[in-house]
Write a protein that holds these residues in place. Structure first.
Motif, mmCIF file in Angstrom:
data_model
loop_
_atom_site.group_PDB
_atom_site.id
_atom_site.type_symbol
_atom_site.label_atom_id
_atom_site.label_comp_id
_atom_site.label_asym_id
_atom_site.label_seq_id
_atom_site.Cartn_x
_atom_site.Cartn_y
_atom_site.Cartn_z
ATOM 1 N N PRO A 246 -4.635 2.971 -8.774
ATOM 2 C CA PRO A 246 -3.597 1.929 -8.797
ATOM 3 C C PRO A 246 -3.715 0.923 -7.655
ATOM 4 C CG PRO A 246 -2.707 3.939 -7.863
ATOM 5 C CD PRO A 246 -4.119 4.268 -8.293
ATOM 6 N N ARG A 247 -4.731 1.094 -6.799
ATOM 7 C CA ARG A 247 -4.836 0.194 -5.636
ATOM 8 C C ARG A 247 -4.912 -1.265 -6.065
ATOM 9 N NH1 ARG A 247 -9.662 1.351 -1.635
ATOM 10 N NH2 ARG A 247 -8.504 3.309 -1.561
ATOM 11 N N GLU A 248 -5.707 -1.550 -7.121
ATOM 12 C CA GLU A 248 -5.862 -2.931 -7.566
ATOM 13 C C GLU A 248 -4.551 -3.482 -8.122
ATOM 14 O OE1 GLU A 248 -7.357 -6.627 -8.477
ATOM 15 O OE2 GLU A 248 -8.058 -5.072 -7.119
ATOM 16 N N LEU A 249 -3.830 -2.656 -8.883
ATOM 17 C CA LEU A 249 -2.525 -3.090 -9.389
ATOM 18 C C LEU A 249 -1.569 -3.386 -8.241
ATOM 19 C CD1 LEU A 249 -1.970 -0.623 -12.390
ATOM 20 C CD2 LEU A 249 -2.285 -3.097 -12.525
ATOM 21 N N HIS A 250 -1.610 -2.546 -7.206
ATOM 22 C CA HIS A 250 -0.733 -2.751 -6.060
ATOM 23 C C HIS A 250 -1.078 -4.064 -5.352
ATOM 24 C CE1 HIS A 250 1.763 -1.938 -2.622
ATOM 25 N NE2 HIS A 250 0.731 -1.852 -1.802
ATOM 26 N N ARG A 251 -2.364 -4.367 -5.228
ATOM 27 C CA ARG A 251 -2.775 -5.612 -4.576
ATOM 28 C C ARG A 251 -2.315 -6.817 -5.381
ATOM 29 N NH1 ARG A 251 -6.471 -9.512 -3.937
ATOM 30 N NH2 ARG A 251 -7.438 -9.136 -5.948
ATOM 31 N N ARG A 252 -2.462 -6.739 -6.694
ATOM 32 C CA ARG A 252 -2.017 -7.832 -7.552
ATOM 33 C C ARG A 252 -0.497 -7.995 -7.497
ATOM 34 N NH1 ARG A 252 -5.006 -6.150 -12.960
ATOM 35 N NH2 ARG A 252 -3.476 -7.580 -13.884
ATOM 36 N N ALA A 253 0.215 -6.886 -7.366
ATOM 37 C CA ALA A 253 1.672 -6.961 -7.233
ATOM 38 C C ALA A 253 2.062 -7.676 -5.940
ATOM 39 C CB ALA A 253 2.263 -5.555 -7.275
ATOM 40 N N LEU A 254 1.338 -7.379 -4.852
ATOM 41 C CA LEU A 254 1.610 -8.063 -3.585
ATOM 42 C C LEU A 254 1.372 -9.560 -3.707
ATOM 43 C CD1 LEU A 254 0.039 -5.582 -0.995
ATOM 44 C CD2 LEU A 254 2.473 -5.995 -1.426
ATOM 45 N N ASN A 255 0.291 -9.950 -4.408
ATOM 46 C CA ASN A 255 0.008 -11.370 -4.605
ATOM 47 C C ASN A 255 1.114 -12.045 -5.410
ATOM 48 O OD1 ASN A 255 -2.387 -11.274 -3.182
ATOM 49 N ND2 ASN A 255 -3.645 -10.904 -4.990
ATOM 50 N N ALA A 256 1.576 -11.367 -6.459
ATOM 51 C CA ALA A 256 2.668 -11.928 -7.266
ATOM 52 C C ALA A 256 3.949 -12.038 -6.436
ATOM 53 C CB ALA A 256 2.895 -11.052 -8.500
ATOM 54 N N TYR A 257 4.200 -11.042 -5.605
ATOM 55 C CA TYR A 257 5.381 -11.047 -4.738
ATOM 56 C C TYR A 257 5.323 -12.217 -3.764
ATOM 57 C CZ TYR A 257 8.952 -9.027 -1.653
ATOM 58 O OH TYR A 257 10.077 -8.808 -0.907
ATOM 59 N N ALA A 259 3.751 -14.976 -4.241
ATOM 60 C CA ALA A 259 3.934 -16.205 -5.009
ATOM 61 C C ALA A 259 5.349 -16.339 -5.558
ATOM 62 C CB ALA A 259 2.929 -16.246 -6.156
ATOM 63 N N GLN A 260 6.239 -15.402 -5.175
ATOM 64 C CA GLN A 260 7.642 -15.384 -5.590
ATOM 65 C C GLN A 260 7.811 -15.183 -7.088
ATOM 66 O OE1 GLN A 260 9.973 -18.528 -3.841
ATOM 67 N NE2 GLN A 260 8.822 -18.508 -1.940
ATOM 68 N N ASP A 261 6.787 -14.572 -7.711
ATOM 69 C CA ASP A 261 6.896 -14.182 -9.115
ATOM 70 C C ASP A 261 7.389 -12.735 -9.146
ATOM 71 O OD1 ASP A 261 6.695 -13.675 -11.790
ATOM 72 O OD2 ASP A 261 4.657 -14.469 -12.013
ATOM 73 N N LEU A 262 8.701 -12.568 -8.954
ATOM 74 C CA LEU A 262 9.254 -11.232 -8.781
ATOM 75 C C LEU A 262 9.161 -10.393 -10.045
ATOM 76 C CD1 LEU A 262 12.392 -12.097 -6.622
ATOM 77 C CD2 LEU A 262 10.165 -11.275 -5.863
ATOM 78 N N ASP A 263 9.332 -11.016 -11.203
ATOM 79 C CA ASP A 263 9.255 -10.254 -12.449
ATOM 80 C C ASP A 263 7.870 -9.616 -12.610
ATOM 81 O OD1 ASP A 263 11.851 -10.867 -13.140
ATOM 82 O OD2 ASP A 263 11.297 -12.645 -14.291
ATOM 83 N N LYS A 264 6.831 -10.401 -12.356
ATOM 84 C CA LYS A 264 5.468 -9.876 -12.484
ATOM 85 C C LYS A 264 5.215 -8.790 -11.452
ATOM 86 C CE LYS A 264 0.602 -11.267 -12.469
ATOM 87 N NZ LYS A 264 -0.347 -12.421 -12.350
ATOM 88 N N ALA A 265 5.664 -9.011 -10.219
ATOM 89 C CA ALA A 265 5.444 -8.027 -9.155
ATOM 90 C C ALA A 265 6.115 -6.698 -9.494
ATOM 91 C CB ALA A 265 5.960 -8.574 -7.829
ATOM 92 N N ILE A 266 7.341 -6.778 -9.969
ATOM 93 C CA ILE A 266 8.073 -5.548 -10.309
ATOM 94 C C ILE A 266 7.382 -4.820 -11.455
ATOM 95 C CG2 ILE A 266 10.250 -4.682 -11.264
ATOM 96 C CD1 ILE A 266 11.616 -6.990 -9.660
ATOM 97 N N ASP A 267 6.929 -5.587 -12.455
ATOM 98 C CA ASP A 267 6.222 -4.969 -13.583
ATOM 99 C C ASP A 267 4.954 -4.260 -13.113
ATOM 100 O OD1 ASP A 267 5.637 -4.637 -16.529
ATOM 101 O OD2 ASP A 267 3.905 -5.834 -15.937
#
Length: 300
Positions: A246-257, A259-267
């Motif tokens: 899940p490391r890659e998913l976690h990194r992508r979530a941080l990037n979305a966070y 970018a203030q894309d909270l819905d994507k980050a939470i997903d």
């Protein structure tokens, strides 16, 4: 008799010498001049609108066709001489990337769905710096990337700030929360003054009717750059995230966070927790994102 014999010998020698000389050479071939040997300069395409010309220049840059792109940008600037973006793209073409950017850099791994333009926007502040970023990494065709490729990000002030947020996501949460609270206070304080402000604005607008044109100064000169097309670089090939990693998913979530894309980050953090229920960082960051999302929704 001897005299006649000597005459024939001399005549034979003359004939042999004539045969040995060979055919007479013609005049030498003309040598091409320096101007004729020089490569033909690229010429801008005729009949394009400024928007179409700028889009064509971007497409050529994405393909790595620098000479043709330069011709289109020069032609574009003849019509739009105030375009900072076009001038900067010419600078990216003409200037060495180690002069355009600082020598110090930080390496990242290109994730699925990313491109040089998204990286340029995230770390350098402008999608239009994709070409200089490609030169910095020795990439001849900016559109040809693959997921997992190692790229160097020059450490400009913008890049340093972006990396600082990635390294400490809590700082972004604090900053966004402070901005949300400040916006709420400003909105509450402004409500009693709205009627007066609206009336004052109406009076000023009536007094200034005809004095200015939107996007122009009093002399009628353009003051704002028109809306320009953005690079259409294809993202790196999407690669599935293996289960148990899940490391890659976690990194992508941080990037979305970030970018203030909270819905994507939470997903994305939800998916991380499905793969790894014990992923403590994903759990904490997801809680922060949910709290911030709640605050922002209350403001709206």
């Amino acid at each position: 008799m001897k005299i006649m014999t000597r005459g024939w010998v001399l005549l034979g020698g003359v004939l042999l010498a004539a045969c040995a000389v060979g055919p007479v050479q013609g005049p030498p071939e003309p040598v091409a001049t320096v101007g004729e040997r020089r490569a033909v300069e690229a010429v801008a395409q005729p009949g394009l609108t400024p928007q179409a010309r700028f889009r064509e220049a971007l497409r050529m840059l994405e393909d790595g066709r620098a000479r043709q792109a330069r011709a289109e940008l020069v032609a574009y600037l003849q019509e739009k001489p105030r375009s900072d973006v076009a001038r900067d793209l010419l600078r990216q073409l003409d200037e060495d990337s180690n002069v355009y950017y600082p020598a110090s850099y930080r390496e990242i791994t290109l994730a699925s769905g990313e491109s040089l333009s998204t990286l340029a926007h995230r770390y350098l502040g402008s999608v239009y710096q994709f070409y200089a970023l490609a030169k910095y990494n020795g990439i001849a065709e900016p559109r040809r990337l693959r997921a997992g490729q190692i790229l160097k990000i020059p450490l400009t002030e913008t890049a340093r700030a972006s990396f600082a947020v990635e390294d400490d996501p809590e700082s972004l949460a604090r900053e966004m929360a402070q901005e949300a609270e400040a916006a709420a206070l400003t909105t509450d304080a402004a409500l009693p003054q709205e009627a007066a402000a609206e009336a004052e604005t109406k009076v000023e607008a009536e007094a200034d009717t005809g004095a200015a044109v939107a996007g122009a100064n009093p002399a009628g000169e353009e003051t704002e750059e028109e809306s320009l097309p953005e690079p259409a670089l294809q993202p790196a090939a999407v690669a599935a995230v293996p289960a148990g990693e899940p490391r890659e998913l976690h990194r992508r979530a941080l990037n979305a966070y970030r970018a203030q894309d909270l819905d994507k980050a939470i997903d994305l953090w939800n998916r991380v927790l499905v793969l790894d229920p014990e992923h403590e960082n994903a759990r904490l960051y997801r809680a922060q994102a949910l709290e911030l999302q709640s605050k922002l929704r209350r403001l709206n």
